[in-house]
Design an enzyme around this catalytic site. Structure first.
Site, short mmCIF file in Angstrom:
data_model
loop_
_atom_site.label_atom_id
_atom_site.label_comp_id
_atom_site.label_asym_id
_atom_site.label_seq_id
_atom_site.Cartn_x
_atom_site.Cartn_y
_atom_site.Cartn_z
N GLN A 100 3.92 6.09 2.84
CA GLN A 100 3.23 7.16 3.03
C GLN A 100 3.73 8.45 2.37
O GLN A 100 3.10 9.53 1.00
CB GLN A 100 2.95 7.92 3.63
CG GLN A 100 2.90 8.25 4.70
CD GLN A 100 1.94 8.28 5.63
OE1 GLN A 100 1.63 6.76 7.07
NE2 GLN A 100 1.51 9.24 6.00
N ALA B 162 7.68 13.14 16.16
CA ALA B 162 7.74 15.08 16.39
C ALA B 162 6.52 15.59 16.71
O ALA B 162 6.27 16.45 16.68
CB ALA B 162 7.73 15.45 14.94
N LEU C 147 -0.87 23.49 13.95
CA LEU C 147 1.00 23.15 13.88
C LEU C 147 0.42 21.91 13.47
O LEU C 147 0.11 21.10 12.62
CB LEU C 147 0.60 22.35 15.76
CG LEU C 147 0.11 23.47 16.64
CD1 LEU C 147 0.21 22.96 18.37
CD2 LEU C 147 1.53 24.60 17.03
N SER C 148 2.02 21.82 12.90
CA SER C 148 2.35 21.10 12.07
C SER C 148 3.96 20.40 12.40
O SER C 148 4.87 21.14 12.62
CB SER C 148 1.71 20.50 10.57
OG SER C 148 2.84 19.69 9.52
N HIS D 216 4.07 17.82 18.96
CA HIS D 216 3.42 19.10 18.70
C HIS D 216 2.16 19.46 20.07
O HIS D 216 1.65 17.70 20.31
CB HIS D 216 3.19 20.33 17.16
CG HIS D 216 2.52 19.94 16.84
ND1 HIS D 216 0.71 18.89 17.08
CD2 HIS D 216 2.75 18.94 15.13
CE1 HIS D 216 0.88 18.71 15.77
NE2 HIS D 216 1.24 18.06 15.04
N HIS E 175 -0.81 16.65 18.36
CA HIS E 175 -0.57 15.22 19.23
C HIS E 175 -1.03 14.86 20.66
O HIS E 175 -2.08 14.18 20.58
CB HIS E 175 1.44 14.26 19.09
CG HIS E 175 1.68 14.19 17.80
ND1 HIS E 175 1.90 15.64 16.98
CD2 HIS E 175 1.18 13.76 16.55
CE1 HIS E 175 2.39 15.28 15.90
NE2 HIS E 175 1.77 14.49 15.46
N VAL F 47 -5.78 21.90 16.45
CA VAL F 47 -4.69 22.89 17.20
C VAL F 47 -4.06 23.59 16.80
O VAL F 47 -3.54 23.71 15.75
CB VAL F 47 -3.70 22.06 18.18
CG1 VAL F 47 -3.34 23.56 19.01
CG2 VAL F 47 -5.00 20.83 18.88
N GLY G 253 -6.66 14.08 14.11
CA GLY G 253 -6.95 15.22 13.84
C GLY G 253 -7.22 15.23 13.10
O GLY G 253 -7.13 15.21 11.47
#
Ligand code: PAF
Length: 279
Positions: free
Chosen positions: A61, A32, A184-185, A34, A37, A176, A147
């Protein structure tokens, strides 16, 4: 670009590259993608001879009531992004290959795994440390890119790497953000438009209080931030902590480099963010 699903096959390929003198970069992800990444991938492609991106939504997790099943999995789009960014290998194992029923070994980073996010997600970091150890062994990476939005994760991986003598060097990469400031996530995709505009307050508040770190007491800075965070409609704070950027210990008046880290729910979405604060 090659997509590899088998751990042993990737390990053999990695050994071959090491033997030829190549340096390997690993970008561990749950997909996924963004631009956060993409920034990790770009760094590895620039620094390393070979870039391996792993895409694996790691079940161990996620807690039982968490978003494992609904976590976004736009595989086709992710693979296109890897290809466009000159990734050499994408590792996409199955859950059964990584964690078959017979899997009994887990990696724990005591104390660090229990604070902040760990206090609310008790098995989370054990799952992260375990899967990342496996990915380090499978990829034989010289460098791995993480990150700084997941600051606690980064510190836990650094500690694990040191304690377990992994040869992989950890490369921390800056957060970022959208122009609005929102970090961003992949989980931002859960937010409605209204929730998204509410969530912009988190980074704004962090930015604002970070400026005051030099002149105000830690208690005053934290109190101000918490009061402001509490006022965001439809929100709930899990934690707001000022910790040492070195080892996540509670910051005190002598701490020169601190991180203000928060986890805040906006509606049903849990967002984390942090900012560095220096004296
Ligand atoms: O940060 C993530 O995406 C994950 O926690 C990681 C490091 C890929 C482990 O599953």
């Amino acid at each position: 670009m090659k997509v590899i699903r088998d751990a042993l096959q990737l390990q053999k390929i990695a050994f071959k590259h090491l033997k030829e003198g190549d340096e390997i970069g690993l970008v561990p992800t749950m997909g996924a993608f963004h631009n956060g990444h993409v920034s990790l991938i770009e760094k590895s492609v620039k620094n390393d001879d070979i870039t391996i991106v792993s895409i694996f939504v790691n079940p161990i997790q996620f807690g039982p009531d968490e978003d494992y099943l609904k976590y976004p999995r736009p595989v086709k789009k992710d693979l296109e992004i890897c290809k466009k960014n000159h990734v050499d290998y994408v590792f996409m194992p199955s859950v059964n290959d990584m964690f078959p029923k017979a899997h009994k070994t887990f990696v724990e980073v005591k104390t660090l795994q229990d604070i902040m996010c760990g206090a609310f997600r008790p098995i989370h970091f054990r799952g992260v440390a375990t899967v990342v150890s496996k990915l380090f062994n499978i990829s034989c990476a010289d460098r791995a890119y993480f990150g700084m939005k997941d600051f606690q994760q980064l510190k836990i991986i650094e500690k694990m790497t040191k304690d377990l003598n992994f040869r992989t060097k950890i490369v921390p990469c800056p957060i970022v953000r959208e122009k609005s400031g929102l970090a961003l996530s992949s989980r931002n995709s859960y937010l409605s438009d209204e929730e998204k505009s509410l969530s912009l307050n988190i980074s704004k508040i962090l930015k604002e209080v970070a400026k005051e770190f030099k002149n105000k007491s830690l208690t005053a800075v934290k109190k101000k931030a918490v009061n402001k965070l509490k006022k965001i409609p439809n929100s709930k704070i899990d934690y707001a902590e000022i910790v040492s950027a070195k080892d996540l210990s509670p910051a005190d008046k002598n701490t020169k480099k601190a991180v203000f880290a928060v986890a805040v729910w906006i509606g049903k979405t849990r967002l984390i963010d942090n900012t560095k604060m220096t004296k």
